[in-house]
Every structure is written in structure tokens, then in C-alpha cells.
Scaffold this motif. Structure first.
Motif, PDB file in Angstrom:
ATOM      1  N   THR A 161       0.799  -1.193   0.060  1.00 51.95           N
ATOM      2  CA  THR A 161       0.001   0.039   0.089  1.00 51.95           C
ATOM      3  C   THR A 161       0.811   1.220  -0.061  1.00 51.95           C
ATOM      4  O   THR A 161       1.917   1.279   0.805  1.00 51.95           O
ATOM      5  N   PRO A 162       0.503   2.237  -0.743  1.00 48.77           N
ATOM      6  CA  PRO A 162       1.435   3.445  -0.782  1.00 48.77           C
ATOM      7  C   PRO A 162       1.299   4.225   0.464  1.00 48.77           C
ATOM      8  O   PRO A 162       0.318   4.016   1.117  1.00 48.77           O
ATOM      9  N   PRO A 163       2.486   4.698   0.783  1.00 49.17           N
ATOM     10  CA  PRO A 163       2.680   5.603   2.258  1.00 49.17           C
ATOM     11  C   PRO A 163       1.334   6.407   2.577  1.00 49.17           C
ATOM     12  O   PRO A 163       0.728   6.338   3.540  1.00 49.17           O
ATOM     13  N   ALA A 164       0.835   7.369   1.597  1.00 51.25           N
ATOM     14  CA  ALA A 164       0.017   8.102   1.903  1.00 51.25           C
ATOM     15  C   ALA A 164      -1.398   7.289   2.227  1.00 51.25           C
ATOM     16  O   ALA A 164      -2.488   7.985   3.032  1.00 51.25           O
ATOM     17  N   ARG A 165      -1.942   6.276   1.311  1.00 52.57           N
ATOM     18  CA  ARG A 165      -2.869   5.539   1.846  1.00 52.57           C
ATOM     19  C   ARG A 165      -2.876   4.934   3.096  1.00 52.57           C
ATOM     20  O   ARG A 165      -3.543   4.875   3.727  1.00 52.57           O
ATOM     21  N   LEU A 166      -1.671   4.431   3.475  1.00 53.13           N
ATOM     22  CA  LEU A 166      -1.456   3.753   4.900  1.00 53.13           C
ATOM     23  C   LEU A 166      -1.939   4.782   5.991  1.00 53.13           C
ATOM     24  O   LEU A 166      -2.247   4.440   6.804  1.00 53.13           O
ATOM     25  N   VAL A 167      -1.085   6.009   5.819  1.00 57.02           N
ATOM     26  CA  VAL A 167      -1.446   7.080   6.709  1.00 57.02           C
ATOM     27  C   VAL A 167      -3.034   7.215   6.515  1.00 57.02           C
ATOM     28  O   VAL A 167      -3.684   7.293   7.759  1.00 57.02           O
ATOM     29  N   GLU A 168      -3.425   7.348   5.592  1.00 55.13           N
ATOM     30  CA  GLU A 168      -5.054   7.511   5.555  1.00 55.13           C
ATOM     31  C   GLU A 168      -5.909   6.529   6.373  1.00 55.13           C
ATOM     32  O   GLU A 168      -6.865   6.767   6.988  1.00 55.13           O
ATOM     33  N   ALA A 169      -5.385   5.385   6.152  1.00 57.21           N
ATOM     34  CA  ALA A 169      -6.065   4.142   6.734  1.00 57.21           C
ATOM     35  C   ALA A 169      -5.723   4.336   8.283  1.00 57.21           C
ATOM     36  O   ALA A 169      -6.869   4.042   9.151  1.00 57.21           O
ATOM     37  N   VAL A 170      -4.778   4.638   9.047  1.00 57.97           N
ATOM     38  CA  VAL A 170      -4.476   4.593  10.255  1.00 57.97           C
ATOM     39  C   VAL A 170      -5.329   5.601  10.860  1.00 57.97           C
ATOM     40  O   VAL A 170      -6.101   5.541  12.027  1.00 57.97           O
ATOM     41  N   ARG A 171      -5.447   6.701  10.114  1.00 58.71           N
ATOM     42  CA  ARG A 171      -6.379   7.863  10.652  1.00 58.71           C
ATOM     43  C   ARG A 171      -7.790   7.616  10.489  1.00 58.71           C
ATOM     44  O   ARG A 171      -8.461   8.047  11.429  1.00 58.71           O
ATOM     45  N   THR A 172      -8.366   6.775   9.609  1.00 60.92           N
ATOM     46  CA  THR A 172      -9.632   6.594   9.535  1.00 60.92           C
ATOM     47  C   THR A 172      -9.984   5.667  10.567  1.00 60.92           C
ATOM     48  O   THR A 172     -11.012   5.952  11.157  1.00 60.92           O
ATOM     49  N   VAL A 173      -9.242   4.769  10.795  1.00 60.14           N
ATOM     50  CA  VAL A 173      -9.626   3.634  11.687  1.00 60.14           C
ATOM     51  C   VAL A 173      -9.549   4.107  13.042  1.00 60.14           C
ATOM     52  O   VAL A 173     -10.468   3.674  13.926  1.00 60.14           O
ATOM     53  N   ALA A 174      -8.638   5.064  13.526  1.00 59.58           N
ATOM     54  CA  ALA A 174      -8.641   5.613  14.707  1.00 59.58           C
ATOM     55  C   ALA A 174      -9.823   6.577  15.109  1.00 59.58           C
ATOM     56  O   ALA A 174     -10.075   6.585  16.375  1.00 59.58           O
ATOM     57  N   THR A 175     -10.656   6.794  14.058  1.00 57.96           N
ATOM     58  CA  THR A 175     -11.953   7.645  14.237  1.00 57.96           C
ATOM     59  C   THR A 175     -13.022   6.635  14.603  1.00 57.96           C
ATOM     60  O   THR A 175     -14.206   6.968  14.585  1.00 57.96           O
ATOM     61  N   GLY A 176     -12.821   5.312  14.366  1.00 53.65           N
ATOM     62  CA  GLY A 176     -13.830   4.405  14.669  1.00 53.65           C
ATOM     63  C   GLY A 176     -14.381   4.106  13.233  1.00 53.65           C
ATOM     64  O   GLY A 176     -15.296   3.032  13.260  1.00 53.65           O
ATOM     65  N   GLN A 177     -13.905   4.326  12.089  1.00 54.06           N
ATOM     66  CA  GLN A 177     -14.478   4.000  10.759  1.00 54.06           C
ATOM     67  C   GLN A 177     -13.654   2.682  10.286  1.00 54.06           C
ATOM     68  O   GLN A 177     -12.402   2.768  10.473  1.00 54.06           O
ATOM     69  N   PRO A 178     -14.372   1.687   9.536  1.00 58.25           N
ATOM     70  CA  PRO A 178     -13.319   0.805   8.973  1.00 58.25           C
ATOM     71  C   PRO A 178     -12.873   1.106   7.735  1.00 58.25           C
ATOM     72  O   PRO A 178     -13.232   2.224   7.010  1.00 58.25           O
ATOM     73  N   MET A 179     -11.645   0.548   7.420  1.00 57.45           N
ATOM     74  CA  MET A 179     -10.772   0.846   6.064  1.00 57.45           C
ATOM     75  C   MET A 179     -11.462  -0.021   5.444  1.00 57.45           C
ATOM     76  O   MET A 179     -10.445  -0.969   4.795  1.00 57.45           O
ATOM     77  N   LEU A 180     -12.479   0.075   4.748  1.00 59.10           N
ATOM     78  CA  LEU A 180     -13.253  -1.021   3.751  1.00 59.10           C
ATOM     79  C   LEU A 180     -14.157  -0.260   2.714  1.00 59.10           C
ATOM     80  O   LEU A 180     -15.139   0.227   3.227  1.00 59.10           O
ATOM     81  N   SER A 181     -13.611   0.117   1.452  1.00 62.13           N
ATOM     82  CA  SER A 181     -14.604   0.470   0.653  1.00 62.13           C
ATOM     83  C   SER A 181     -15.518  -0.209   0.026  1.00 62.13           C
ATOM     84  O   SER A 181     -15.475  -1.399   0.099  1.00 62.13           O
ATOM     85  N   PRO A 182     -16.585   0.304  -0.576  1.00 63.45           N
ATOM     86  CA  PRO A 182     -17.745  -0.523  -0.809  1.00 63.45           C
ATOM     87  C   PRO A 182     -17.249  -1.550  -2.059  1.00 63.45           C
ATOM     88  O   PRO A 182     -17.631  -2.688  -1.910  1.00 63.45           O
ATOM     89  N   SER A 183     -16.226  -1.055  -2.858  1.00 69.57           N
ATOM     90  CA  SER A 183     -15.824  -2.003  -3.886  1.00 69.57           C
ATOM     91  C   SER A 183     -15.153  -3.399  -3.299  1.00 69.57           C
ATOM     92  O   SER A 183     -15.037  -4.318  -3.421  1.00 69.57           O
ATOM     93  N   VAL A 184     -14.421  -2.944  -1.989  1.00 74.00           N
ATOM     94  CA  VAL A 184     -13.576  -3.972  -1.431  1.00 74.00           C
ATOM     95  C   VAL A 184     -14.451  -4.975  -0.725  1.00 74.00           C
ATOM     96  O   VAL A 184     -14.329  -6.253  -0.455  1.00 74.00           O
ATOM     97  N   THR A 185     -15.573  -4.199  -0.375  1.00 78.54           N
ATOM     98  CA  THR A 185     -16.410  -5.173   0.719  1.00 78.54           C
ATOM     99  C   THR A 185     -17.344  -5.980  -0.337  1.00 78.54           C
ATOM    100  O   THR A 185     -17.337  -7.052   0.038  1.00 78.54           O
ATOM    101  N   ALA A 186     -17.368  -5.612  -1.518  1.00 80.49           N
ATOM    102  CA  ALA A 186     -18.008  -6.335  -2.809  1.00 80.49           C
ATOM    103  C   ALA A 186     -17.268  -7.785  -2.800  1.00 80.49           C
ATOM    104  O   ALA A 186     -17.574  -8.707  -2.946  1.00 80.49           O
ATOM    105  N   GLN A 187     -15.602  -7.615  -2.960  1.00 82.76           N
ATOM    106  CA  GLN A 187     -15.017  -8.504  -3.207  1.00 82.76           C
ATOM    107  C   GLN A 187     -14.947  -9.451  -2.140  1.00 82.76           C
ATOM    108  O   GLN A 187     -14.813 -10.894  -2.393  1.00 82.76           O
ATOM    109  N   LEU A 188     -14.752  -8.982  -0.886  1.00 80.34           N
ATOM    110  CA  LEU A 188     -15.107  -9.918   0.198  1.00 80.34           C
ATOM    111  C   LEU A 188     -16.002 -10.773   0.368  1.00 80.34           C
ATOM    112  O   LEU A 188     -16.002 -12.005   0.939  1.00 80.34           O
ATOM    113  N   ILE A 189     -17.162 -10.131  -0.001  1.00 79.98           N
ATOM    114  CA  ILE A 189     -18.822 -10.804   0.179  1.00 79.98           C
ATOM    115  C   ILE A 189     -18.565 -11.915  -0.716  1.00 79.98           C
ATOM    116  O   ILE A 189     -18.925 -13.007  -0.360  1.00 79.98           O
ATOM    117  N   ALA A 190     -17.848 -11.673  -2.068  1.00 81.93           N
ATOM    118  CA  ALA A 190     -17.938 -12.866  -3.053  1.00 81.93           C
ATOM    119  C   ALA A 190     -17.024 -13.896  -2.389  1.00 81.93           C
ATOM    120  O   ALA A 190     -17.255 -15.169  -2.562  1.00 81.93           O
TER     121      ALA A 190
END
Length: 231
Positions: free
Chosen positions: A118-147
């Protein structure tokens, strides 16, 4: 007075722990994230067993956890840490494909996952996102996992999970069930709103209620429950 006012509005740094058996990976993550504004790497561990003692002592809020490690793997460590410290936000690091360990990690409450490249900027974004209580899972990734989840329906324990999932979903209102089924299809809030003729804020409210009523942390866990109930 000005200095006091500015410091009062600056949010505290996010405390991060890095768990990976490769010292080079840990060093790279420490360099990438330790230099990011608002993130402080407070601990490192070389395997899941070490993480069980190091992470709680460190006061970390967010953990980057490699899945495949010796002694104790990241999945087992994630489950144990969250059982003892449910406020922790754990992101698993892995290769994607249809890794069943990723699905199992999400079942036990991981906040999401990232590829190791994962690119550094995306990694930083992920850490900040989950720290607020939000999952780091986009709808497109969710669909892949569901499959991938749907391919898991013949595994041992399926019937037990199905019964538990049906009981959980029975606690929902009809509208909440409609929203849950939209989440299970990998739809975004906007897509669910359009399909059900609702406002996006209303959908967000329903999703929040789903998390509370179902005792889950993210959309993927909602999706897994819906699919388990249909097994």
C-alpha cells in the motif's frame, strides 16, 4: 493566549503499534508512519505472542498486524487482543486474493486490511480513518470480500453460524433488514438510499443502528452475518 488556543485545537497524536515478523518491514512502516503528522509509533512486536504483552503496555490505539507470523499468527493475536481490549483498532496486513484468514480476521473484529505494498499516503489515511472508529473498507473491497464469503458456506461450523446470524437479524426492523441486505450486496450508502428511496443521512443512521444491534464493527461483518443467515 494565541499559543494556548492553537495547542488546544490540535488533536493528540494517534498511538500506533506495528506487529510484523520481518524487521525490514517494521523499519519501513516506522519510517513511513512515524514521520506522518499526527501519528506516533509507540511499539513494535515481531510476532503475535509478543504483541499480546507489548501492545497493551504501549497504550497504542491502532495496530498494524501482519497475518502470517511464527509463534502466534496475526489472526489469533487479533482475536485475543480484541477480546481483552475491544477499543483497539486493528488493521491486518496481508496479500489479498481470497485469503480465508482475512475473512476470519474481519469476523473477530479487525477494522480492515491493507496490502503490504500500500502506498504510504494510503497507509497514513488508513491509520487515521480507523482511529476515528471507521473501518478501512471501501464498497468495492466490501463486494470482493463478500464474494469470497459466499465460497465459505460449506466450511465446518456453517450451521451454527447460520442459526446465530438468523437470531441476530431477527432483532432488526424491516427497514434495517433492507439496509443490511444492501450492505451485504456491497452497495454504498448512496446506492442503498437510491434503491430504498431514502436520504443518505437516514441510511447512515440505519447502518449505525445495525452496528449496535448486531454487535459488529464494520460493514463487512454486517455482510457476513447476512450471508451466514442464508446458509
Amino acid at each position: 493566549m494565541t499559543g494556548e488556543a492553537s495547542s488546544a485545537t490540535t488533536p493528540p497524536a494517534i498511538s500506533l503499534a506495528v506487529v510484523d515478523d520481518d524487521p525490514m518491514v517494521r523499519a519501513a512502516l516506522r519510517m513511513m508512519l512515524g514521520g506522518a503528522s499526527g501519528i506516533t509509533v509507540v511499539a513494535e512486536a515481531g510476532d503475535g505472542e509478543e504483541a499480546l504483552s507489548v501492545v497493551p503496555r504501549s497504550g497504542a490505539e491502532v495496530v498494524l498486524m501482519d497475518i502470517r507470523m511464527p509463534v502466534r499468527d496475526g489472526l489469533s493475536a487479533t482475536e485475543a487482543l480484541l477480546a481483552a481490549h475491544p477499543a483497539l483498532r486493528i488493521i491486518v496486513l496481508t496479500t489479498f486474493d481470497t485469503d480465508d484468514m482475512v475473512l476470519r480476521a474481519l469476523r473477530v473484529g479487525a477494522a480492515g486490511f491493507l496490502l503490504k505494498d500500500t502506498p504510504p499516503a494510503r497507509l497514513v489515511e488508513a491509520v487515521r480513518t480507523v482511529a476515528t472508529g471507521q473501518p478501512m473498507l471501501s464498497p468495492s473491497v466490501t463486494a470482493q470480500l463478500i464474494a469470497a464469503v459466499t465460497k465459505d458456506s460449506v466450511q465446518p461450523g456453517t450451521h451454527e453460524r447460520a442459526g446465530s446470524a438468523r437470531a441476530a437479524l431477527a432483532r432488526l426492523t424491516e427497514r434495517e433488514r433492507d439496509v443490511a441486505e444492501g450492505v451485504a450486496r456491497g452497495q454504498s450508502n448512496a446506492e442503498i438510499a437510491a434503491e430504498l428511496f431514502m436520504g443518505v443521512p437516514t441510511v447512515k443512521t440505519h447502518v449505525g443502528r445495525l452496528f449496535t444491534k448486531l454487535g459488529v464493527e464494520n460493514r463487512v461483518q454486517v455482510a457476513i452475518l447476512v450471508h451466514d443467515a442464508q446458509a
